[in-house]
Write a protein that holds these residues in place. Sequence first.
Motif, short mmCIF file in Angstrom:
data_model
loop_
_atom_site.label_atom_id
_atom_site.label_comp_id
_atom_site.label_asym_id
_atom_site.label_seq_id
_atom_site.Cartn_x
_atom_site.Cartn_y
_atom_site.Cartn_z
N ASP A 52 -1.28 -3.36 -4.01
CA ASP A 52 -2.68 -3.22 -4.39
C ASP A 52 -3.39 -2.20 -3.50
OD1 ASP A 52 -4.75 -4.08 -6.22
OD2 ASP A 52 -5.74 -4.98 -4.49
N ILE A 53 -3.05 -2.20 -2.20
CA ILE A 53 -3.63 -1.21 -1.29
C ILE A 53 -3.24 0.20 -1.73
CG2 ILE A 53 -3.57 -0.29 1.07
CD1 ILE A 53 -3.25 -3.13 2.11
N LYS A 54 -1.99 0.36 -2.13
CA LYS A 54 -1.53 1.68 -2.59
C LYS A 54 -2.25 2.13 -3.86
CE LYS A 54 3.14 1.43 -0.63
NZ LYS A 54 4.60 1.35 -0.90
N LYS A 55 -2.57 1.17 -4.73
CA LYS A 55 -3.26 1.50 -5.98
C LYS A 55 -4.75 1.80 -5.75
CE LYS A 55 -0.24 -1.47 -8.78
NZ LYS A 55 -0.16 -2.77 -9.50
N ASN A 56 -5.25 1.36 -4.60
CA ASN A 56 -6.68 1.52 -4.30
C ASN A 56 -6.88 2.16 -2.92
OD1 ASN A 56 -8.14 -0.16 -6.57
ND2 ASN A 56 -6.39 -1.39 -5.89
N PRO A 57 -6.45 3.42 -2.77
CA PRO A 57 -6.55 4.07 -1.45
C PRO A 57 -8.00 4.12 -0.95
CG PRO A 57 -6.09 5.68 -3.18
CD PRO A 57 -5.92 4.33 -3.80
N GLY A 58 -8.16 3.72 0.32
CA GLY A 58 -9.48 3.76 0.95
C GLY A 58 -10.35 2.55 0.68
N LYS A 59 -9.92 1.65 -0.18
CA LYS A 59 -10.73 0.48 -0.54
C LYS A 59 -10.70 -0.60 0.55
CE LYS A 59 -10.74 -3.49 -3.72
NZ LYS A 59 -10.08 -4.12 -4.88
N TYR A 60 -9.55 -0.77 1.18
CA TYR A 60 -9.37 -1.91 2.09
C TYR A 60 -9.69 -1.55 3.55
CZ TYR A 60 -7.22 -4.80 -1.50
OH TYR A 60 -6.99 -5.56 -2.62
N THR A 61 -10.34 -2.50 4.22
CA THR A 61 -10.60 -2.39 5.66
C THR A 61 -9.86 -3.52 6.37
OG1 THR A 61 -12.59 -3.76 5.43
CG2 THR A 61 -12.89 -1.37 5.36
N TYR A 62 -9.60 -3.30 7.64
CA TYR A 62 -8.95 -4.34 8.44
C TYR A 62 -9.55 -4.38 9.84
CZ TYR A 62 -6.25 -0.66 10.81
OH TYR A 62 -5.88 0.44 11.54
N GLY A 63 -9.51 -5.54 10.46
CA GLY A 63 -10.09 -5.72 11.78
C GLY A 63 -9.04 -5.75 12.87
#
Length: 320
Positions: free
Chosen positions: A141-152
């Motif tokens: 899903d991260i690969k399908k949505n580049p830049g969408k996900y953040t992490y701490g």
Amino acid sequence: MKNFIIKVGVGALISCSACAQQNYPDHPVRLIVGFAAGGSTDLVARIVANKMSALLGQSVVVENRAGAGGSIATDAVAKSKADGYTLLLGTSSHAINASLYKRLPYDSDDVVPVSVVASVPMVLAVNPSVKANTAKEFIDDIKKNPGKYTYGSAGKGSALHMAVELLANQEKLQVTHVPFRGASQAIQSVISGDIPFITDAVSTAAPMVQSGKLKAFAVTTATRSSVLPNVPTMKEAGFPSYETSIWNMVMVPKGTPAAVVEKLSATLLATVKDPDVQQRMQKIGVEPVLDSTPEKAAAFVKAETRRWAEVIKAGSIQQE
């Protein structure tokens, strides 16, 4: 006569030095920790110090010198007398900092490894609202949505940060890093849903996973965690090249006598093989390392330094 006196004086000094090494330790030893009290590194330090005190017949006192990703503590040990009375409990940050910082107040080889004593698995975990149910589904899903996900993470260059950077480098992911002042703030942000995921130490994340506040996908080590036995490894989850941990290694100033290093190494090996020590470590999600030697530890830290240098370069990560 003068030359004879000088020779006798030098001989006496050598004899006294050898005697001091033979009687080591004859007063308390300090174990310097580069992180605040209460974290996994501090807990490991206190478990190890307690058993070492019993084996050495002298107190091993834990001293916390937090700051700059452990480099303040490393600098203090690097500049201390090389006599075996000031030790460092180094972590993964030692290998990371060598490339992360443009300048350090010490050279990386100013402290030398004695023994790796523990390995702390990390766990890839998300807010329960995330729809994916496996690491593979989530990373797809991260690969399908580049830049969408953040992490701490616990801060720029921390082991938690670098664990995700390693994964991003291997899987060509585009994710945004959100640094916090500590791991507890980062994990609370994931629990609250402000950010979707984190790779955190099992020792701190496990209670959140067990209570349902976090959903765990995989642990980062080659074997499963004793406190999260139902969570697969990243390799089992479909990422055969991915493996990392937060390690704890006892180190000493360069130039520490070989006899002292050998005694410390033997003491540390006996420490981690003690059933009570193993039980106390595993209770907090830490795995004791039972076969380390100065030579193995040196080779390990060299490989780790090289690996993190490549990840830092690929991610263009730099700390002043």
